[in-house]
Write an enzyme that holds these catalytic residues in place. Structure first.
Site, mmCIF file in Angstrom:
data_model
loop_
_atom_site.group_PDB
_atom_site.id
_atom_site.type_symbol
_atom_site.label_atom_id
_atom_site.label_comp_id
_atom_site.label_asym_id
_atom_site.label_seq_id
_atom_site.Cartn_x
_atom_site.Cartn_y
_atom_site.Cartn_z
ATOM 1 N N LYS A 141 4.834 7.645 -0.927
ATOM 2 C CA LYS A 141 3.454 7.687 -1.431
ATOM 3 C C LYS A 141 2.543 8.109 -0.278
ATOM 4 O O LYS A 141 2.583 7.507 0.802
ATOM 5 C CB LYS A 141 3.091 6.288 -1.922
HETATM 6 C C1 E4P Z 1 -1.396 2.565 -7.531
HETATM 7 O O1 E4P Z 1 -0.367 3.030 -7.134
HETATM 8 C C2 E4P Z 1 -2.145 1.510 -6.838
HETATM 9 O O2 E4P Z 1 -1.212 0.696 -6.165
HETATM 10 C C3 E4P Z 1 -2.896 0.600 -7.757
HETATM 11 O O3 E4P Z 1 -2.779 0.954 -9.102
HETATM 12 C C4 E4P Z 1 -4.285 0.284 -7.302
HETATM 13 O O4 E4P Z 1 -4.858 -0.624 -8.210
HETATM 14 P P1 E4P Z 1 -6.170 -1.476 -7.883
HETATM 15 O O5 E4P Z 1 -7.353 -0.576 -8.015
HETATM 16 O O6 E4P Z 1 -6.183 -2.552 -8.924
HETATM 17 O O7 E4P Z 1 -6.006 -2.006 -6.496
#
Ligand code: E4P
Length: 218
Positions: free
Chosen positions: A83
């Site tokens: 990622k």
């Molecule tokens: C996606 O890969 C992120 O880890 C995640 O969905 C972020 O979510 P949040 O805005 O609730 O922290």
């Protein structure tokens, strides 16, 4: 539509994997910090539990270090998805690591323009954050509609739209209506998809009526 769980809590991941409905996992540095676990050990353990893509995020922001981190993460298991953030350096890493045969998830996407760049960089997934857009008064699901439409105009765009930062079950239903490929949601939101008061009420009635028959199927 694929379901990923957005957590670094291994107990939750095992629980959802047991349901047979889980297609993958996403983690991020905040979730890893919350887990208190060693990151590399955690990624290896998640990859043992789940066959599908497991997103593990690089920690640096410069090209060279992100590339080295991504390559190290990729060696943990074949289902590791590296990622990277949606920055010029992140997309350069995306291009390099994708061409080495590793899946890449481009995260922190907040515009259609950014999503086009992720597709051109060869990302396996792009993660638009709907909840964080909603939080600042913008239409998160509007961005999903825009990206799904744009990607469908180009056969050579193979990047899957991974709807992230999901806050409630309607985000998932709306993502499905729009044809998004994947959703990643916290365990509580995924579990809430089962809930309907008429299901509970109807089941209680069926159980009570069945008892009145005095029969047993087994
Ligand atoms: C996606 O890969 C992120 O880890 C995640 O969905 C972020 O979510 P949040 O805005 O609730 O922290």
């Amino acid at each position: 539509m694929k379901f990923f769980v957005d957590t670094a809590d291994i107990a939750e991941i095992r629980d959802l994997a047991d349901s047979g409905l889980l297609d993958g996992v996403t983690t991020n540095p905040s979730l890893v910090a919350k887990s208190g676990r060693s990151f590399l050990d955690l990624v290896a353990e998640i990859c043992d539990v789940v066959d599908g893509p497991v997103s593990a995020e690089v920690a640096s922001t410069d090209f060279e270090t992100m590339l080295a981190e991504g390559r190290k993460l990729a060696k943990i298991a074949k289902n590791v998805t590296v990622k990277v953030p949606l920055t010029p350096a992140g997309l350069k890493v995306c291009k390099a690591i994708s061409s080495e045969g590793t899946m890449v998830n481009v995260t922190l996407c907040f515009s259609a323009a950014q999503a086009i760049l992720a597709a051109k960089a060869g990302a396996s997934f792009v993660s638009p954050f709907v909840g964080r857009l909603d939080d600042i008064g913008q239409e998160g699901m509007g961005l999903i509609a825009e990206i799904v439409e744009i990607y469908s105009n180009y056969e050579h765009f193979t990047t899957e739209v991974l709807v992230a930062s999901i806050r409630n079950p309607m985000h998932i239903v709306e993502s499905a209506r729009l044809g998004a490929h994947v959703v990643t949601a916290p365990p509580s939101v995924l579990k809430s998809l089962f809930n309907h008061p008429l299901t509970d009420k109807g089941l209680a009635q069926f159980v009570a009526d069945w008892q009145k028959t005095g029969q047993s199927i087994l």
